[in-house]
Design an enzyme around this catalytic site. Sequence first.
Site, PDB file in Angstrom:
ATOM      1  CB  THR A 206     -38.615  -5.161 -55.088  1.00  0.00           C
ATOM      2  OG1 THR A 206     -38.393  -5.514 -53.718  1.00  0.00           O
ATOM      3  CG2 THR A 206     -37.303  -4.802 -55.739  1.00  0.00           C
ATOM      4  CB  ALA A 252     -41.518  -7.226 -60.034  1.00  0.00           C
ATOM      5  CG  HIS A 253     -38.018  -9.386 -54.838  1.00  0.00           C
ATOM      6  ND1 HIS A 253     -38.211  -8.322 -53.993  1.00  0.00           N
ATOM      7  CD2 HIS A 253     -38.668 -10.428 -54.268  1.00  0.00           C
ATOM      8  CE1 HIS A 253     -38.939  -8.699 -52.957  1.00  0.00           C
ATOM      9  NE2 HIS A 253     -39.238  -9.980 -53.108  1.00  0.00           N
ATOM     10  CG  ASP A 254     -33.895 -11.157 -58.661  1.00  0.00           C
ATOM     11  OD1 ASP A 254     -33.679 -10.411 -57.680  1.00  0.00           O
ATOM     12  OD2 ASP A 254     -33.651 -12.374 -58.652  1.00  0.00           O
TER      13      ASP A 254
END
Length: 327
Positions: A206, A252-254
């Site tokens: 991420t 853009a982790h999730d």
Amino acid sequence: MEYRSEPGTNPRLVIYDTDPGIDDAIALVFQARHPEIELVGITSVFGNSDIDTTTKNALYLASRFAPGVPVARGAAAPLKCPPPEPIAHIHGNDALGDIERIGHVDALEDGRAAHRFIVETVRAHPGEITLLAVGPMTNLALALEDDPEIAALVREVVVMGGAFGFNGTLGNTTPAAEANMHGDPDAADIVFGAPWKVSIVGLDVTHETVMTTAFLASLRDRAGDAGRFVWDVSRFYERFHADDGMSKGIYAHDYSAAAFVVARELYTVRSGPVRVLTDGIAAGLTIQKPASMLASAPDWDARPACDVCIGVDADAVLALFARTLTG
Ligand code: BDR
Ligand code: CA
């Protein structure tokens, strides 16, 4: 690149376990728009804020982007600790970037607790449900405790969490722990040890996948209501990232975990059992024993292998997001 998934299995039925949360909201918009994902439920959990706030946000997001998808309220605290303080400096006082909400929230909570919702939905669709978990893993651990047999009935579990040192970091909440692992390390260790298929999308990938200001502005201008929402909701998050030393953009982790569900070919994975340290100064630290390691490690060896993401084609992951939102 075209969307791909295994033949004969579309669409994927997904339960989204989430603590919205700005990047959680962005990932929800993607799922709501992607043709190969059918959201069958949203389960809330404490994390980016308290459970009242994350549940209210989940209801708002369902109402606006996924009408008719049930929302079930989840855990208010980790398995073994009191609830943490909300992290308003990252996600805003309302945990959705303090933007002005438009319209009425036209969604009602499902009457069931999140872990019961997970158990009953998995049992109603054996072999079909993907659990996409992007907050502390408490609801999943409670579901396993309630009904351990669901492990064999879930299609797969995809988690945003952890860090394995591939891009030089082991954590973002502490030097040793990523936020979702730190939020409930006991739950994470239970989830990674259960006999189901788990894939872990952590900071290793991420932190390589950055939605720049220009990328977000382009979506604002080209992707209608969804693009404008993503832009609006990410303003607060971008200021936090700038304060944290990143120039112009957000991690853009999730969304990365949501992208993995439909485009795992864009990721390189390493297989092997994973443990999570549950106490001490490194609580939340994730450690994998790679399958290639021959030495005996009894604390890992009895547990199932997880797939840990160690590489990503970030440009393709971002292009998938843009393509999905612009239709
Ligand atoms: C994770 O922590 C939360 O703040 C984000 O929503 C994401 O799930 C990143 O470490
Ligand atoms: Ca989250």
